[in-house]
Scaffold this motif. Structure first.
Motif, PDB file in Angstrom:
ATOM      1  N   ILE A   1      56.707  14.890  13.665  1.00 43.59           N
ATOM      2  CA  ILE A   1      55.688  15.877  13.880  1.00 43.59           C
ATOM      3  C   ILE A   1      55.828  16.867  15.048  1.00 43.59           C
ATOM      4  CG2 ILE A   1      53.472  16.652  14.644  1.00 43.59           C
ATOM      5  CD1 ILE A   1      52.687  14.087  13.067  1.00 43.59           C
ATOM      6  N   PRO A   2      56.446  16.398  16.368  1.00 42.28           N
ATOM      7  CA  PRO A   2      56.719  17.334  17.547  1.00 42.28           C
ATOM      8  C   PRO A   2      58.270  18.111  17.039  1.00 42.28           C
ATOM      9  CG  PRO A   2      56.931  14.980  17.929  1.00 42.28           C
ATOM     10  CD  PRO A   2      56.162  15.240  16.705  1.00 42.28           C
ATOM     11  N   TYR A   3      59.250  17.209  16.619  1.00 42.85           N
ATOM     12  CA  TYR A   3      60.551  17.723  16.269  1.00 42.85           C
ATOM     13  C   TYR A   3      60.320  19.211  15.357  1.00 42.85           C
ATOM     14  CZ  TYR A   3      65.036  18.054  14.344  1.00 42.85           C
ATOM     15  OH  TYR A   3      66.538  18.869  13.718  1.00 42.85           O
ATOM     16  N   GLN A   4      59.638  19.010  14.209  1.00 46.30           N
ATOM     17  CA  GLN A   4      59.294  19.999  13.352  1.00 46.30           C
ATOM     18  C   GLN A   4      58.600  21.140  13.982  1.00 46.30           C
ATOM     19  OE1 GLN A   4      61.051  20.137  10.746  1.00 46.30           O
ATOM     20  NE2 GLN A   4      61.580  18.127  10.065  1.00 46.30           N
ATOM     21  N   ALA A   5      57.553  20.799  14.954  1.00 49.36           N
ATOM     22  CA  ALA A   5      56.668  21.911  15.406  1.00 49.36           C
ATOM     23  C   ALA A   5      57.617  22.786  16.474  1.00 49.36           C
ATOM     24  CB  ALA A   5      55.797  21.177  16.076  1.00 49.36           C
ATOM     25  N   GLN A   6      58.795  22.399  16.682  1.00 51.02           N
ATOM     26  CA  GLN A   6      59.413  23.255  17.605  1.00 51.02           C
ATOM     27  C   GLN A   6      60.330  24.139  16.882  1.00 51.02           C
ATOM     28  OE1 GLN A   6      62.006  20.978  21.009  1.00 51.02           O
ATOM     29  NE2 GLN A   6      61.380  19.397  19.497  1.00 51.02           N
TER      30      GLN A   6
END
Lengths: 368, 180
Positions: free
Chosen positions: A268-273
């Motif tokens: 989730i945080p990886y893709q949100a970047q």
């Protein structure tokens, strides 16, 4: 995100191989031959000058020998520290506000986990927090456009790239600007940020990047490199969102449990970047997380930009030395940041816990 | 650390440090300043060095990294200074490319420039035979195993860039670089 699953390699062998490779590719030749006409000061001359200055007690700024050369910015000495607070030195120069001086960024205080207790604070049941985030996301309007470019700007720090063992060093974030084009082209530019303030914050929110900011790195990946429609085409069902995220990381265990939670809290945080996540998908992501094991709420926090955020925490049984924290905006339900904290000693890290290993704050997430 | 130890440290490290500073700052005078400032700090902290530093070499290179960062921050606040550096020294071309005016390996240059700054630091440190793997790992804040993995990844990256250069017959430049 960094993986703790690292193969065993021999440092001496790897070093020797890299040195050989540098010779065969011409890198050594380039680095060693680019200075034939540049004379550097000898050790004897430098030492004589330093001893002379020491004896005359001139202080921090060293006059350089050749006339007309630009002087260095006065450096911060250990003796200028104004206070020591929880192991973080604070100094006031040359910036106008106190900056954090430490090897790793200052820890944030969470509603249910003070910085001093971040290693063992249990947090609370996340159900209510996740439900509120889902509602907030549903109420947010979507700006999706098939022809739009996704533009995400983050500002962060990681121990792999930015660590300085000197405890007097300042913590300066790197500002990363990403563009994901509809055809899958991906462009990223890295700029030097500003030092964090003494409380670990001070990152500016939103707006366009100041073109005077020092640029130091860029990557351009061709069309098809990334799936720009990853979230746009994602089913807005809990199972659909979960499956898509697990597929993307090729999660080893898709049954409800620690492994699955680890995969999801990593993706989730990886893709949100890189992606602007549509609000309806984001709402489903929060509902999906409410069904996962091991996720806890640490309550509210002022993130590193000073925004109010909700913190969701996860400690993976496979790497209990680390605590991951996902930060979300309670008003929009969007992901706004991430922190990874070393909470116990680890063979993969040389710093003493508790210590920030990595963080980023999303300061812009929009379609252009 | 006594004067002899300081001198030995300077002799071992000033050129790798200068190369790293040049790679980041692209200005000879600024890189010279980095070397001078780094060793000034090292000299000032020489009494603490034995206590604080497991490796004096790594400690000094760590100081150098910080000084380079401050130079970059200084440029951010005073962009006109970069132009001043470029005018001061004839070895810097209008495009800021020092390597064009000296003997070089163009292939090596292209590959090196395509690496991320973090990888460039690691590679630059490799040029000094006096820096051991432990020295470099300490400077980068890595355990031995993490360092070995990092070096392994850099080797793979250099392989990719090298192949791209050979296949394309041109500089790999921006199209191939990846963030660290």
């Amino acid at each position: 995100m960094n993986s703790d699953d690292q193969p065993e390699l021999d440092p001496e062998c790897e070093t020797a191989e890299l040195r050989r490779q540098m010779v065969s590719t011409g890198i050594s030749g380039y680095l060693e031959d680019d200075l034939p006409e540049i004379e550097l000061e000898s050790a004897e001359s430098l030492l004589a000058r330093l001893k002379s200055i020491e004896e005359s007690d001139l202080g921090a700024v060293v006059p350089i020998d050749a006339p007309g050369r630009r002087r260095l910015v006065p450096t911060l000495l250990a003796g200028t520290a104004a206070a020591v607070v929880a192991g973080v030195l604070v100094a006031v120069q040359p910036w106008s506000t106190p900056v954090a001086q430490a090897s790793t960024p200052p820890m944030l205080d969470y509603e249910f986990a003070e910085a001093a207790r971040i290693a063992d604070a249990p947090g609370v049941d996340p159900a209510e927090a996740l439900a509120k985030l889902a509602l907030a996301a549903e109420r947010t309007r979507s700006g999706t456009s098939p022809s739009a470019v996704m533009h995400v700007v983050t500002e962060g720090w990681s121990i792999d790239n930015d660590f300085d063992p000197d405890p007097d060093s300042t913590i300066t974030s790197t500002r990363t600007e990403n563009w994901l084009y509809p055809d899958g082209r991906f462009r990223t530019r890295a700029h030097l940020g500003e030092p964090l303030t003494a409380d670990g914050r001070g990152i500016p929110v939103g707006g366009r990047l100041d073109r005077g900011t020092t640029f130091f790195d860029e990557e351009n990946l061709p069309a098809g490199s990334r799936d720009a429609r990853f979230f746009v085409d994602m089913p807005t069902t809990v199972d659909g969102v979960r499956d898509a995220l697990l597929d993307e990381i090729d999660c080893l265990d898709r049954r409800r449990g620690q492994e699955r939670s680890f995969c999801l809290m990593d993706q989730i945080p990886y893709q949100a970047q890189m992606h602007v996540i549509p609000p309806d998908v984001m709402a489903t992501v929060w509902r999906m997380l409410a069904e996962e094991e091991g996720i806890r709420s640490l309550g509210t926090v002022k993130d590193r930009t000073g925004r109010d955020a909700v913190a969701l925490s996860f400690i993976w049984e496979g790497a209990p030395e680390y605590r991951s924290i996902l930060l979300a905006d309670p008003t929009t339900g969007q992901v706004v940041g991430y922190e990874r904290i070393l909470i116990k000693p680890s063979s993969s890290s040389s710093v003493k816990p508790p210590a920030i290993q990595e963080f980023f704050a999303i300061v812009t997430s929009e379609y252009q | 650390m006594d004067e002899d130890e300081f001198t030995e440290l300077y002799d071992q490290l000033h050129r790798p440090l200068f190369r790293y500073a040049m790679a980041q700052l692209r200005a000879v005078e600024a890189a010279r300043d980095v070397v001078a400032e780094t060793f000034r700090i090292a000299w000032e902290k020489r009494h603490a060095m034995k206590v604080e530093a497991r490796s004096p070499s790594a400690y000094v290179m760590g100081i150098g990294k910080k000084v380079v960062l401050r130079q970059l921050q200084d440029r951010q606040r005073h962009p006109e200074q970069v132009y001043e550096d470029a005018r001061l020294h004839s070895l810097v071309t209008p495009g800021g490319d020092v390597a064009d005016t000296v003997v070089e390996s163009r292939r090596g240059q292209s590959i090196f420039r395509a690496l991320s700054p973090a990888d460039q630091l690691l590679v630059t440190m490799m040029t000094s035979p006096h820096l051991t793997p432990d020295d470099i790992a300490t400077t980068l804040g890595l355990t031995r195993n993490a360092y070995a993995v990092r070096v392994h990844r850099v080797r793979r990256r250099i392989d990719e860039l090298s192949r791209s250069y050979d296949e394309a017959g041109k500089e790999v430049g921006h199209e191939q670089r990846r963030p660290a």
